[in-house]
Design an enzyme around this catalytic site. Sequence first.
Site, PDB file in Angstrom:
ATOM      1  N   LYS A  62      -4.383   0.429  -4.025  1.00  0.00           N
ATOM      2  CA  LYS A  62      -4.086   1.022  -5.334  1.00  0.00           C
ATOM      3  C   LYS A  62      -2.578   1.056  -5.521  1.00  0.00           C
ATOM      4  O   LYS A  62      -1.836   1.338  -4.563  1.00  0.00           O
ATOM      5  CB  LYS A  62      -4.680   2.436  -5.400  1.00  0.00           C
ATOM      6  CG  LYS A  62      -4.571   3.096  -6.763  1.00  0.00           C
ATOM      7  CD  LYS A  62      -5.292   4.447  -6.770  1.00  0.00           C
ATOM      8  CE  LYS A  62      -5.256   5.121  -8.125  1.00  0.00           C
ATOM      9  NZ  LYS A  62      -6.004   6.405  -8.149  1.00  0.00           N
ATOM     10  N   SER A 108      -9.379   6.874 -11.798  1.00  0.00           N
ATOM     11  CA  SER A 108      -8.227   6.055 -12.019  1.00  0.00           C
ATOM     12  C   SER A 108      -8.101   4.858 -11.070  1.00  0.00           C
ATOM     13  O   SER A 108      -7.313   3.942 -11.355  1.00  0.00           O
ATOM     14  CB  SER A 108      -6.963   6.907 -11.884  1.00  0.00           C
ATOM     15  OG  SER A 108      -6.834   7.420 -10.588  1.00  0.00           O
ATOM     16  N   SER A 122     -11.141  10.187  -8.680  1.00  0.00           N
ATOM     17  CA  SER A 122     -10.679   8.823  -8.944  1.00  0.00           C
ATOM     18  C   SER A 122     -11.081   7.759  -7.938  1.00  0.00           C
ATOM     19  O   SER A 122     -10.827   6.579  -8.165  1.00  0.00           O
ATOM     20  CB  SER A 122      -9.163   8.804  -9.089  1.00  0.00           C
ATOM     21  OG  SER A 122      -8.825   9.206 -10.383  1.00  0.00           O
TER      22      SER A 122
HETATM   23  N1  GLN Z   1      -9.932  11.886 -14.199  1.00  0.00           N
HETATM   24  C1  GLN Z   1      -9.157  12.864 -13.527  1.00  0.00           C
HETATM   25  C2  GLN Z   1      -7.808  13.002 -14.202  1.00  0.00           C
HETATM   26  O1  GLN Z   1      -7.584  12.332 -15.141  1.00  0.00           O
HETATM   27  C3  GLN Z   1      -9.012  12.528 -12.074  1.00  0.00           C
HETATM   28  C4  GLN Z   1      -7.913  11.593 -11.754  1.00  0.00           C
HETATM   29  C5  GLN Z   1      -7.741  11.325 -10.289  1.00  0.00           C
HETATM   30  O2  GLN Z   1      -8.578  11.677  -9.451  1.00  0.00           O
HETATM   31  N2  GLN Z   1      -6.613  10.737  -9.958  1.00  0.00           N
HETATM   32  O3  GLN Z   1      -7.004  13.765 -13.826  1.00  0.00           O
END
Ligand code: GLN
Length: 477
Positions: free
Chosen positions: A72, A148, A172
């Site tokens: 990532k 994400s 994410s």
């Molecule tokens: N969807 C969540 C957010 O927007 C989780 C994001 C994540 O785990 N990095 O914060």
Amino acid sequence: MSLPLQSISGLRKQLTSGDIQPGDILDALVESIESTNGTIGAYLSYDLEGAKQEANKADLSQPLGGIPIAIKDNINVKGQPCTCGSKFLDGAYNAPYDATVISKLRQAGAIPFGRANMDEFAMGSTTESSALGTTCNPSDTTRTPGGSSGGSAAAVASRCAIAALGSDTGGSIRQPASHCGVVGLKPSYGRVSRYGLVAFASSLDQIGPLTHNVEDAALMLNAMCGYDTSDSTSLEQDVPDFTRGLDQGVAGMKLGLPKEYFGEGIDPAVRKQIDQAIAGLESAGAEMVEISLPHTEYAVATYYIIAPAEASSNLSRFDGVRYGNRAEKPDDILDLYRRSREQGFGPEVKRRIILGTYVLSSGYYDAYYNRAQKVRTLIRQDFQNAYQNVDAILSPVTPSAAPLLGADKDNPLQQYLADIYTISANLAGICGISVPCGTITSETGSQLPVGLQILGPHMGEKKILQVARASEIQSGH
Ligand code: GLN
């Protein structure tokens, strides 16, 4: 077609028997990426030449010897770009060092070679907040891969990666894994060093693997975890061999079904797949117990105070001076900060910074941030109480399958609400895994993957891997 790109465990058998060489894997990967990445957009960049050179030197006696891994784009790999999906860092930063997980993966013989797309600074659930490109869902290219860590999940699902790293602050890793039909594991807080991960919300972030199957997740975790003096929140705990006992099954285990996770709001088609996975585990000998996690209804609000609060502080380093592209011809230093940040950050990141700054400001601190911390303790206690009676907890990962690209783009609240089943695990610091359990048919006839979430107590990775493996066998994946 050259060598089929399959699981780590499958390729490792062929490598150690001498049937294939690491270079063969790289060749197959190049072929797959060149034919597929243009459509899927899983990678922002990759260095296949560098990877080939490393492959020639790979120590095949190591557990991940010769296995290339997608990373990532918020995890530092020395000499490679690390943009976090942001215009701010695009062309402005090459990692000067390896994150601890990367050093550990290298020690285990793996080759980190490509940068997977992601929501900007990991804020989002569809990978659409990336400023650097669109990633589609390999099962249906009109849909998002989730986020994400959408690039990581899409890379594995489209066979453009054998395994990938993601980060999970509120779901994410698990959510894109569920949407793309791969396995995604969020380790317990403190299990894996965060050193070298660009921080979003430091008390919630964990790095974890996305893989083709549960055994590979265990193999990756073996290599990744352990105490690290460079991360004061990493825990000094023995690292078991997570592959041992993986096939012990679930006979005699008690698995909790939280009533708050099975109420309104789940797409009935998703619910059907989850119910079938539960029935599968029941037929494998697990006992299902209805449990309650009474503070679940406050989880979204709590997370969307704590995560932006920490983000607003963590992201202050991106100012065009210490990090990031710098605005041209500033009037003075304040103008430089202001315009660099204005130009560098996208709308979702700005929304989080504004929200976070607000909840931390004097006058509102007690009403929002302090209160959210208290509710966080209650959420953690809900899980501690539950694990007095059950070995692990089962639930959906998300209320519905992967959304169409663009569907929720202008509706952040809708996106935040869909995080309901994943964010509590981060608030509580416990571990969780998403394992594919079936597909549902979309209106256009595509098959959309659905994942089962298995949540374990803090440091309970062995158990959730075991349950996930049993579910994988039951559902024939
Ligand atoms: N969807 C969540 C957010 O927007 C989780 C994001 C994540 O785990 N990095 O914060």
